[in-house]
Design a protein around this motif. Structure first.
Motif, PDB file in Angstrom:
ATOM      1  N   SER A  12       0.804  -1.220   0.000  1.00 49.37           N
ATOM      2  CA  SER A  12       0.000   0.000   0.000  1.00 49.37           C
ATOM      3  C   SER A  12       0.838   1.272   0.000  1.00 49.37           C
ATOM      4  O   SER A  12       0.295   2.374  -0.118  1.00 49.37           O
ATOM      5  N   GLU A  54       3.359   3.488  -1.802  1.00 51.16           N
ATOM      6  CA  GLU A  54       4.024   3.727  -3.082  1.00 51.16           C
ATOM      7  C   GLU A  54       5.467   4.198  -2.891  1.00 51.16           C
ATOM      8  O   GLU A  54       6.359   3.809  -3.647  1.00 51.16           O
ATOM      9  N   GLU A  84      -7.505  -0.504   3.557  1.00 48.22           N
ATOM     10  CA  GLU A  84      -6.586  -0.134   2.484  1.00 48.22           C
ATOM     11  C   GLU A  84      -6.353  -1.257   1.478  1.00 48.22           C
ATOM     12  O   GLU A  84      -5.687  -1.052   0.464  1.00 48.22           O
ATOM     13  N   ALA A 129      -7.307  -0.776  -2.422  1.00 46.36           N
ATOM     14  CA  ALA A 129      -6.437   0.195  -3.095  1.00 46.36           C
ATOM     15  C   ALA A 129      -5.016  -0.338  -3.227  1.00 46.36           C
ATOM     16  O   ALA A 129      -4.354  -0.119  -4.247  1.00 46.36           O
ATOM     17  N   LYS A 138      -4.808  -2.764  -6.158  1.00 45.92           N
ATOM     18  CA  LYS A 138      -4.797  -2.057  -7.440  1.00 45.92           C
ATOM     19  C   LYS A 138      -3.445  -1.401  -7.694  1.00 45.92           C
ATOM     20  O   LYS A 138      -2.892  -1.487  -8.800  1.00 45.92           O
ATOM     21  N   LEU A 139      -2.893  -0.752  -6.662  1.00 45.70           N
ATOM     22  CA  LEU A 139      -1.592  -0.096  -6.792  1.00 45.70           C
ATOM     23  C   LEU A 139      -0.502  -1.101  -7.131  1.00 45.70           C
ATOM     24  O   LEU A 139       0.299  -0.879  -8.051  1.00 45.70           O
TER      25      LEU A 139
END
Length: 287
Positions: free
Chosen positions: A15, A17, A43, A46, A49-50
Motif C-alpha cells: 500500500s 508507493e 486499504e 487500493a 490495485k496499486l
C-alpha cells in the motif's frame, strides 16, 4: 539448494508507493510485496490495485518478485489472486505468489488454479503446517517455503529465546521437507531491527541450519543478511582447493583426495561447486 540468490527477502507493504519506489534501489535479493499483514483492512482494495499497476509498469531489476496475498478464507484473498493473474496477463513479472498460513497441501490448490502463471510459495507459520511440511513441500507448484516464526510462536505459546529453542522442531521439519523436494527455504524475521548483533547471530544460526536466506522487515537489516548467507572468502578458497585436489586425484586414477588432513570425496565436490555457483549468482545480481 536454490541457484538463485535469496539471501535477503525484504517485506514491503503493497500500500506504500514511496516504499515500493525505494525498494527498486535496495540491495535485496528478493522482495515480498505484502498485501496481507502489512496492509490495513480498509486499504486492501487500493493496495491491490496499486501493486498490480506497479508490477506491470516498474522495473525491479534482477530482484525476485513475490506477492503475499491474503488467504482465501478472507474476503480479500481471491480478489488479490485475480488481480495478480490479470497483471501477469498484461506483462507484469511476478515470480511467485506467497500463500499465508498453509496448513496442508490442499490449501495451495485453489491459488494454483487462480494464478497459473506464477510459482507458489507457502508461509509456514502454524503447528498444522509444520506437521504437514512434507506434503506441502511435495506440491507440484510449490517452489519456496517462508517461515512465519512470529505466528508460530503465538500458536506454540512459546517465549522468546536467542537460541530459538522452541522453533527448532518446526524449522527442522520444514528444512527436511524442503530439501527433500528441492524447495527454497527462507527463515523468519528478526523483529528488533536495530539490534545488529542479535540479527547477525540469528542469520548465522539460520545459515548453519541450512536456510537459503532470511525474511527482513527493514532495509537496515540487508547488509547483515547478505553477508551471512553468502559464501565467505575462506569457504570459496576451500571449495577451489577441494576441486583442484579432487581433479588431480581423479586424473591419476584415484577417487579420494585429502585437503587439510580431511578426506574429500565426490559429495564434497558437489557442495564445493554449488558454493562457487552461488558466489557467481550473487556477483551477477550486482551487475
Amino acid at each position: 539448494m536454490t541457484a538463485r540468490p535469496c539471501r535477503s527477502v525484504l517485506y514491503i507493504p503493497g500500500s506504500k508507493e514511496r516504499a515500493l519506489e525505494k525498494a527498486r534501489g535496495l540491495a535485496t535479493d528478493a522482495i515480498i510485496f505484502d498485501l496481507e499483514d502489512a496492509v490495513a483492512p480498509e486499504e486492501k482494495p487500493a493496495a491491490r490495485k496499486l501493486l498490480a499497476q506497479v508490477l506491470t509498469d516498474w522495473d525491479f531489476g534482477r530482484r525476485m518478485r513475490i506477492v503475499r496475498i491474503n488467504g482465501f478464507d478472507t474476503e480479500w484473498g481471491r480478489a488479490d489472486a485475480d488481480a495478480m493473474d490479470e497483471a501477469i496477463a498484461r506483462g507484469a513479472r511476478i515470480d511467485a505468489i506467497l500463500v499465508p498460513k498453509v496448513n496442508r497441501a490442499a490449501d495451495l490448490d485453489a491459488v494454483a488454479d487462480a494464478v497459473p502463471g506464477a510459482d507458489l510459495w507457502a508461509m509456514m507459520e502454524t503447528c498444522a503446517g509444520m506437521l504437514n511440511a512434507a506434503e506441502i513441500a511435495a506440491h507440484p507448484r510449490l517452489k519456496g517455503m517462508v517461515m512465519g516464526t512470529n505466528d508460530l510462536a503465538k500458536e506454540l505459546n512459546s517465549r522468546f529465546r536467542p537460541d530459538r529453542l522452541p522453533m527448532q522442531t518446526g524449522l527442522g521439519l520444514c528444512l527436511l521437507a524442503g530439501r527433500a523436494h528441492g524447495v527454497t527455504l527462507i527463515d523468519g524475521v528478526y523483529n528488533a531491527f536495530k539490534d545488529e548483533d542479535g540479527l547477525r547471530f540469528e542469520c548465522e544460526q539460520s545459515r548453519d541450519m541450512g536456510f537459503d536466506g532470511k525474511t527482513l522487515i527493514h532495509p537496515a537489516q540487508l547488509d547483515i543478511a547478505n553477508v551471512a548467507f553468502a559464501p565467505s572468502e575462506a569457504e570459496l578458497t576451500l571449495a577451489r582447493r577441494q576441486i583442484a585436489a579432487f581433479d588431480e586425484v581423479m586424473a591419476q586414477g584415484g577417487g579420494v583426495a585429502v585437503v587439510d588432513g580431511k578426506i574429500v570425496e565426490n559429495l564434497h565436490i558437489v557442495t564445493a561447486r554449488a558454493t562457487l555457483a552461488k558466489a557467481d549468482a550473487i556477483a551477477a545480481m550486482a551487475e
